[in-house]
Design an enzyme around this catalytic site. Structure first.
Site, PDB file in Angstrom:
ATOM      1  N   HIS B  32       0.805  -1.213   0.000  1.00 40.11           N
ATOM      2  CA  HIS B  32       0.000   0.000   0.000  1.00 40.11           C
ATOM      3  C   HIS B  32       0.840   1.266   0.000  1.00 40.11           C
ATOM      4  CE1 HIS B  32      -3.814  -1.937   0.470  1.00 40.11           C
ATOM      5  NE2 HIS B  32      -3.353  -2.656   1.479  1.00 40.11           N
ATOM      6  N   THR B  33       1.963   1.219   0.738  1.00 38.85           N
ATOM      7  CA  THR B  33       2.751   2.436   0.863  1.00 38.85           C
ATOM      8  C   THR B  33       3.553   2.716  -0.401  1.00 38.85           C
ATOM      9  OG1 THR B  33       4.590   1.229   1.807  1.00 38.85           O
ATOM     10  CG2 THR B  33       2.982   2.193   3.341  1.00 38.85           C
ATOM     11  N   GLN B  34       3.494   1.796  -1.370  1.00 39.38           N
ATOM     12  CA  GLN B  34       4.337   1.979  -2.543  1.00 39.38           C
ATOM     13  C   GLN B  34       3.538   2.406  -3.756  1.00 39.38           C
ATOM     14  OE1 GLN B  34       7.637  -0.368  -3.038  1.00 39.38           O
ATOM     15  NE2 GLN B  34       7.806  -0.915  -0.901  1.00 39.38           N
TER      16      GLN B  34
END
Lengths: 294, 260
Positions: B32-34
């Site tokens: 998700h953070t990427q």
């Protein structure tokens, strides 16, 4: 002191039978030996000033500052044990920055005073610690304008929910003094340290509650009061350190900053002149008396 | 970023036959953070004689949706620098708060040593590099404009990998493809910066913004422009791209509803 030998002053957090906490009272004694610090709250800002006793000729003038910035809009000056004061300021900075990380805005002065009061009070409760050997004066300005939330990128919806009251006034100056017991009050004028009695007497003459004194005049009064308070400690040299926080329209735009050098020097000259004037009056009075005797 | 190469695009089945995707990984951890969510497009900046001008439009897109149209992607740092952000807007907010807290810490004592734009760029590039090394990058490409320690105009970029690059004019995102060629034509390498006036720089930026508005589908005709000189920082927000002419659109062929 009557408490000596009774055993009730040996540990923190122990009451004596007549309801006193001696360790806290001893901490107050430590404060009473510190250089005088004063704070003046006026309608358009707050001034902090401290009498910095020069303990050695080898110290660099203007260095080793005693007034600290806590957040953009808050300053602290303390009287008493300097290292305790520094730790206190460090805690205040942590509180201010943690407030920002939670609420995305600057901490109100009253909230900071409350948190610091609680922190200091906790140091009167445990036998493993000693109370703070400082009384601190906390001055700041709560923004009167609506501030952007930290990190805000847009203006948000123009209509809809929000519940803002139009034309509501908020913000203004804040001045609090926090004592070793954790007690804190909000003040119009606050003084602590060795010359506090003289300083308080002078502060009372200013009629600060009417909020007629301007910030610029308050700077001069603060300088004069420190000079007056120094009279009882005349054998020692001192340096005057001053800072101020003005309204958003004022000279510091709501920030805590050092009083500019020119203004500081002007205030010091005026303070010396005021003191010399007093001395002359006294001398004249003395002469008059002599003549009377003749 | 999409970590599944199978979705990256492949040769046409009708020409090259069915693609053998058996060697490709089709499952994996969610990251998700990427991937950026709400994003800003290009930032462009030009150095001129005595300062730097920097501009970005006021749009934050949610995918292809023009979601927020009053977003300030030029952030002023103290009185020393302007940071222009493209990429993820929430990461921009994080960096903005990071810079804010640093500014407060730097001003605990009035020692007079203010951080300049060069210091700020170094710091930001290291933050970005640290985060990419943790496989948790801040999804931004930033331009830092201001002055260096010798009071010379400073302009440099840093991307989500921590890569830094410096040039007399810079652009991020689509601007790197569309604005840089225009800026190179206007301000060729042999033309010394001393000959470029503030007005030249602003005019060039406005021209680039217009081209980007014409050709970048994730852009907006409302923009912000900041000019940093020794006198201070001047930020104009809510500017409008003027004198638009879409006549050229008629001549574009190759996509859309055209049948010719």
């Amino acid at each position: 002191m009557t408490s000596i030998g009774t055993g009730y002053d040996l540990s923190n957090s122990v009451f004596s039978p007549d309801g006193r906490n001696f360790q806290v009272e001893y901490a107050v004694k430590a404060v009473e030996n510190g250089g005088t610090a004063v704070g003046i709250r006026c309608k358009d800002g707050v001034v902090l000033a401290v009498e910095k006793i020069i303990t050695s000729k080898l110290l660099k003038p203007g260095a080793n500052r005693r007034i600290s910035t806590v957040d953009r809009h808050v300053g602290i000056v303390s009287a008493g044990l300097a290292p305790d004061g520094r730790h206190f300021v460090s805690r205040a900075r942590d509180e201010a920055s943690s407030w920002r990380s939670v609420y995305k805005g600057p901490i109100p002065i009253s909230a900071l005073a409350n948190r610091l009061g609680s922190y200091v009070q906790a140091y009167t409760l445990y036998s493993s610690v000693r109370p703070f050997g400082v009384t601190s004066i906390l001055g700041g300005w709560d923004s009167e304008a609506e501030l952007a939330v930290d990190g805000q990128v847009g203006s948000g919806p123009q209509s809809g929910a929000g519940g803002k009251v139009k034309g509501a006034k908020s913000g203004g100056p804040g001045l609090y003094m926090i004592e070793p017991s954790g007690l804190y009050w909000g003040y119009y004028g606050a003084a602590t340290g060795k010359g506090r009695q003289a300083a308080k007497a002078e502060l009372e003459k200013l009629d600060l509650a009417s909020e007629k004194l301007s910030l610029h005049d308050a700077v001069k009064e603060a300088a004069r009061i420190i000079y007056v308070a120094h009279e009882d400690n005349k054998d020692k040299e001192f340096e005057l350190e001053m800072s101020w926080i003005s309204s958003l329209e004022g000279p510091t735009k709501g920030r805590h900053e050092e009083v500019p050098k020119e203004l500081l020097e002007e205030a010091e000259r005026a303070a010396r002149r005021a003191l010399e004037g007093d001395d002359e009056d006294e001398e004249e009075g003395a002469k008059g008396n002599e003549q009377m005797e003749e | 970023m999409n970590h599944f190469p199978g979705t990256w695009g492949r040769p046409r089945d009708d020409v090259y036959g069915p693609y053998d995707s058996s060697y490709l990984r089709s499952t994996g951890p969610k990251a998700h953070t990427q991937s950026p969510a709400v994003t800003g497009t290009s930032v462009i900046a030009v150095k001129f004689n005595g300062g730097v001008a920097i501009a970005a439009d006021n749009l934050a897109s949610y995918g292809s949706l023009a979601r927020f149209t009053d977003v300030k992607r030029l952030r002023v740092f103290g009185d020393a620098a302007v940071v222009g952000f493209s990429g993820d807007v929430s990461d921009m907010q994080y960096i903005d708060r990071l810079l804010e807290s640093m500014d407060i810490r730097e001003n605990y004592s009035a020692h007079g040593n203010q951080l300049n734009a060069k210091n700020l760029h170094t710091y930001l590039s290291k933050v970005l590099y640290k985060r990419r090394s943790e496989f948790n990058p801040l999804w931004n490409h930033i331009l830092v404009a201001g002055f260096d320690g010798e009071k010379k105009p400073f302009l440099s970029s840093a991307d989500l990998l921590g890569t830094t690059f410096s040039a007399p004019h810079l652009a991020t995102g689509f601007g790197a493809h569309l604005a840089i060629p225009i800026l190179r034509r206007l301000f060729p390498e042999e033309r010394p910066i001393e000959e470029i006036t503030k007005e030249d720089a602003i005019k060039a930026l406005k021209e680039c913004l217009k081209v980007l508005w014409y050709r970048d589908a994730r852009s907006l005709d409302k923009y912000s422009l900041a000019v940093i000189t020794q006198e201070g920082i001047e930020v104009q927000e809510d500017q409008q791209i003027e004198a638009q002419s879409w006549a050229f659109a008629e001549t574009i062929k190759g996509y859309g509803a055209q049948t010719v």
